[in-house]
Design a protein around this motif. Sequence first.
Motif, PDB file in Angstrom:
ATOM      1  N   ASP A   1       0.814  -1.215   0.000  1.00  0.00           N
ATOM      2  CA  ASP A   1       0.000   0.000   0.000  1.00  0.00           C
ATOM      3  C   ASP A   1       0.851   1.269   0.000  1.00  0.00           C
ATOM      4  O   ASP A   1       0.524   2.248  -0.672  1.00  0.00           O
ATOM      5  CB  ASP A   1      -0.921   0.040   1.217  1.00  0.00           C
ATOM      6  N   LEU A   2       1.932   1.262   0.776  1.00  0.00           N
ATOM      7  CA  LEU A   2       2.773   2.456   0.925  1.00  0.00           C
ATOM      8  C   LEU A   2       3.929   2.489  -0.070  1.00  0.00           C
ATOM      9  O   LEU A   2       4.723   3.420  -0.053  1.00  0.00           O
ATOM     10  CB  LEU A   2       3.313   2.547   2.352  1.00  0.00           C
ATOM     11  N   LYS A   3       4.021   1.447  -0.903  1.00  0.00           N
ATOM     12  CA  LYS A   3       5.101   1.351  -1.894  1.00  0.00           C
ATOM     13  C   LYS A   3       6.455   1.491  -1.203  1.00  0.00           C
ATOM     14  O   LYS A   3       7.289   2.318  -1.570  1.00  0.00           O
ATOM     15  CB  LYS A   3       4.923   2.384  -2.994  1.00  0.00           C
ATOM     16  N   CYS A   4       6.650   0.656  -0.185  1.00  0.00           N
ATOM     17  CA  CYS A   4       7.811   0.771   0.696  1.00  0.00           C
ATOM     18  C   CYS A   4       8.263  -0.638   1.078  1.00  0.00           C
ATOM     19  O   CYS A   4       7.450  -1.565   1.112  1.00  0.00           O
ATOM     20  CB  CYS A   4       7.369   1.545   1.939  1.00  0.00           C
ATOM     21  N   GLY A   5       9.529  -0.818   1.379  1.00  0.00           N
ATOM     22  CA  GLY A   5      10.019  -2.114   1.818  1.00  0.00           C
ATOM     23  C   GLY A   5       9.544  -2.450   3.225  1.00  0.00           C
ATOM     24  O   GLY A   5       9.423  -1.568   4.069  1.00  0.00           O
ATOM     25  N   VAL A   6       9.276  -3.709   3.487  1.00  0.00           N
ATOM     26  CA  VAL A   6       8.821  -4.147   4.809  1.00  0.00           C
ATOM     27  C   VAL A   6       9.789  -3.696   5.900  1.00  0.00           C
ATOM     28  O   VAL A   6       9.377  -3.265   6.972  1.00  0.00           O
ATOM     29  CB  VAL A   6       8.632  -5.686   4.845  1.00  0.00           C
ATOM     30  N   GLY A   7      11.083  -3.751   5.619  1.00  0.00           N
ATOM     31  CA  GLY A   7      12.089  -3.354   6.599  1.00  0.00           C
ATOM     32  C   GLY A   7      12.124  -1.858   6.886  1.00  0.00           C
ATOM     33  O   GLY A   7      12.727  -1.429   7.863  1.00  0.00           O
ATOM     34  N   ASP A   8      11.465  -1.064   6.049  1.00  0.00           N
ATOM     35  CA  ASP A   8      11.426   0.389   6.233  1.00  0.00           C
ATOM     36  C   ASP A   8      10.196   0.852   7.007  1.00  0.00           C
ATOM     37  O   ASP A   8      10.006   2.050   7.199  1.00  0.00           O
ATOM     38  CB  ASP A   8      11.449   1.093   4.873  1.00  0.00           C
ATOM     39  N   LEU A   9       9.350  -0.066   7.424  1.00  0.00           N
ATOM     40  CA  LEU A   9       8.100   0.293   8.091  1.00  0.00           C
ATOM     41  C   LEU A   9       8.275   0.420   9.599  1.00  0.00           C
ATOM     42  O   LEU A   9       9.031  -0.325  10.211  1.00  0.00           O
ATOM     43  CB  LEU A   9       7.027  -0.764   7.792  1.00  0.00           C
ATOM     44  N   GLN A  10       7.548   1.371  10.171  1.00  0.00           N
ATOM     45  CA  GLN A  10       7.487   1.557  11.623  1.00  0.00           C
ATOM     46  C   GLN A  10       6.028   1.424  12.033  1.00  0.00           C
ATOM     47  O   GLN A  10       5.137   1.946  11.348  1.00  0.00           O
ATOM     48  CB  GLN A  10       8.010   2.932  12.026  1.00  0.00           C
ATOM     49  N   TYR A  11       5.781   0.755  13.153  1.00  0.00           N
ATOM     50  CA  TYR A  11       4.424   0.450  13.583  1.00  0.00           C
ATOM     51  C   TYR A  11       4.099   1.150  14.900  1.00  0.00           C
ATOM     52  O   TYR A  11       4.937   1.238  15.781  1.00  0.00           O
ATOM     53  CB  TYR A  11       4.259  -1.056  13.787  1.00  0.00           C
ATOM     54  N   SER A  12       2.852   1.600  15.024  1.00  0.00           N
ATOM     55  CA  SER A  12       2.341   2.175  16.269  1.00  0.00           C
ATOM     56  C   SER A  12       1.035   1.484  16.625  1.00  0.00           C
ATOM     57  O   SER A  12       0.193   1.255  15.756  1.00  0.00           O
ATOM     58  CB  SER A  12       2.067   3.678  16.107  1.00  0.00           C
ATOM     59  N   MET A  13       0.863   1.188  17.903  1.00  0.00           N
ATOM     60  CA  MET A  13      -0.399   0.613  18.355  1.00  0.00           C
ATOM     61  C   MET A  13      -1.315   1.775  18.697  1.00  0.00           C
ATOM     62  O   MET A  13      -1.031   2.561  19.593  1.00  0.00           O
ATOM     63  CB  MET A  13      -0.169  -0.272  19.585  1.00  0.00           C
ATOM     64  N   LEU A  14      -2.401   1.929  17.951  1.00  0.00           N
ATOM     65  CA  LEU A  14      -3.294   3.064  18.144  1.00  0.00           C
ATOM     66  C   LEU A  14      -4.484   2.754  19.036  1.00  0.00           C
ATOM     67  O   LEU A  14      -4.948   3.616  19.769  1.00  0.00           O
ATOM     68  CB  LEU A  14      -3.800   3.565  16.781  1.00  0.00           C
ATOM     69  N   LYS A  15      -5.003   1.524  18.952  1.00  0.00           N
ATOM     70  CA  LYS A  15      -6.175   1.185  19.761  1.00  0.00           C
ATOM     71  C   LYS A  15      -6.182  -0.306  20.077  1.00  0.00           C
ATOM     72  O   LYS A  15      -5.925  -1.135  19.218  1.00  0.00           O
ATOM     73  CB  LYS A  15      -7.457   1.545  19.018  1.00  0.00           C
ATOM     74  N   GLY A  16      -6.472  -0.586  21.311  1.00  0.00           N
ATOM     75  CA  GLY A  16      -6.635  -1.955  21.781  1.00  0.00           C
ATOM     76  C   GLY A  16      -7.473  -1.904  23.039  1.00  0.00           C
ATOM     77  O   GLY A  16      -7.832  -0.829  23.512  1.00  0.00           O
ATOM     78  N   TYR A  17      -7.804  -3.054  23.566  1.00  0.00           N
ATOM     79  CA  TYR A  17      -8.603  -3.100  24.779  1.00  0.00           C
ATOM     80  C   TYR A  17      -7.731  -3.496  25.950  1.00  0.00           C
ATOM     81  O   TYR A  17      -7.053  -4.517  25.910  1.00  0.00           O
ATOM     82  CB  TYR A  17      -9.762  -4.089  24.618  1.00  0.00           C
ATOM     83  N   GLY A  18      -7.756  -2.674  26.999  1.00  0.00           N
ATOM     84  CA  GLY A  18      -7.008  -2.984  28.209  1.00  0.00           C
ATOM     85  C   GLY A  18      -7.730  -4.053  28.999  1.00  0.00           C
ATOM     86  O   GLY A  18      -8.959  -4.093  29.032  1.00  0.00           O
ATOM     87  N   HIS A  19      -6.978  -4.959  29.592  1.00  0.00           N
ATOM     88  CA  HIS A  19      -7.581  -5.988  30.431  1.00  0.00           C
ATOM     89  C   HIS A  19      -6.647  -6.329  31.566  1.00  0.00           C
ATOM     90  O   HIS A  19      -5.526  -5.868  31.632  1.00  0.00           O
ATOM     91  CB  HIS A  19      -7.962  -7.234  29.613  1.00  0.00           C
ATOM     92  N   GLY A  20      -7.103  -7.130  32.448  1.00  0.00           N
ATOM     93  CA  GLY A  20      -6.331  -7.480  33.634  1.00  0.00           C
ATOM     94  C   GLY A  20      -6.787  -6.625  34.807  1.00  0.00           C
ATOM     95  O   GLY A  20      -7.602  -5.712  34.663  1.00  0.00           O
ATOM     96  N   LEU A  21      -6.259  -6.909  35.945  1.00  0.00           N
ATOM     97  CA  LEU A  21      -6.684  -6.193  37.150  1.00  0.00           C
ATOM     98  C   LEU A  21      -6.388  -4.701  37.083  1.00  0.00           C
ATOM     99  O   LEU A  21      -7.125  -3.892  37.616  1.00  0.00           O
ATOM    100  CB  LEU A  21      -6.006  -6.804  38.382  1.00  0.00           C
ATOM    101  N   THR A  22      -5.321  -4.341  36.425  1.00  0.00           N
ATOM    102  CA  THR A  22      -4.949  -2.925  36.354  1.00  0.00           C
ATOM    103  C   THR A  22      -5.198  -2.332  34.965  1.00  0.00           C
ATOM    104  O   THR A  22      -4.856  -1.189  34.716  1.00  0.00           O
ATOM    105  CB  THR A  22      -3.470  -2.738  36.713  1.00  0.00           C
TER     106      THR A  22
END
Length: 98
Positions: free
Chosen positions: A40-61
């Motif tokens: 999609d970005l016309k870029c090499g896999v090794g050139d990609l940087q990832y950020s976690m934008l949304k997930g669900y928190g779980h556990g006691l804290t």
Amino acid sequence: MACSLGASACVKFVTVDGKQLYQSEWDTVRADLGPRAAFDLKCGVGDLQYSMLKGYGHGLTMTVYSPIEQVGVRGCGQQAVYVNLEDKGWVMNSTNAK
């Protein structure tokens, strides 16, 4: 790493953008999403940087985020947001790709 005595497997964690994630889940997300984002970005896999934008928190804290719902990917001067549609996989939600 969190292990108990006699445990057959240890749970490993990784911190991404200040959020604690299961290492195995984060590795799977990047492996699944990498080839698609690179195309999609016309870029090499090794050139990609990832950020976690949304997930669900779980556990006691509420400190461990799983499942991961949205991931931002940057590379080669472009970026995109991908949403996990579970049975359909990762789908691009927005981009500035040219």
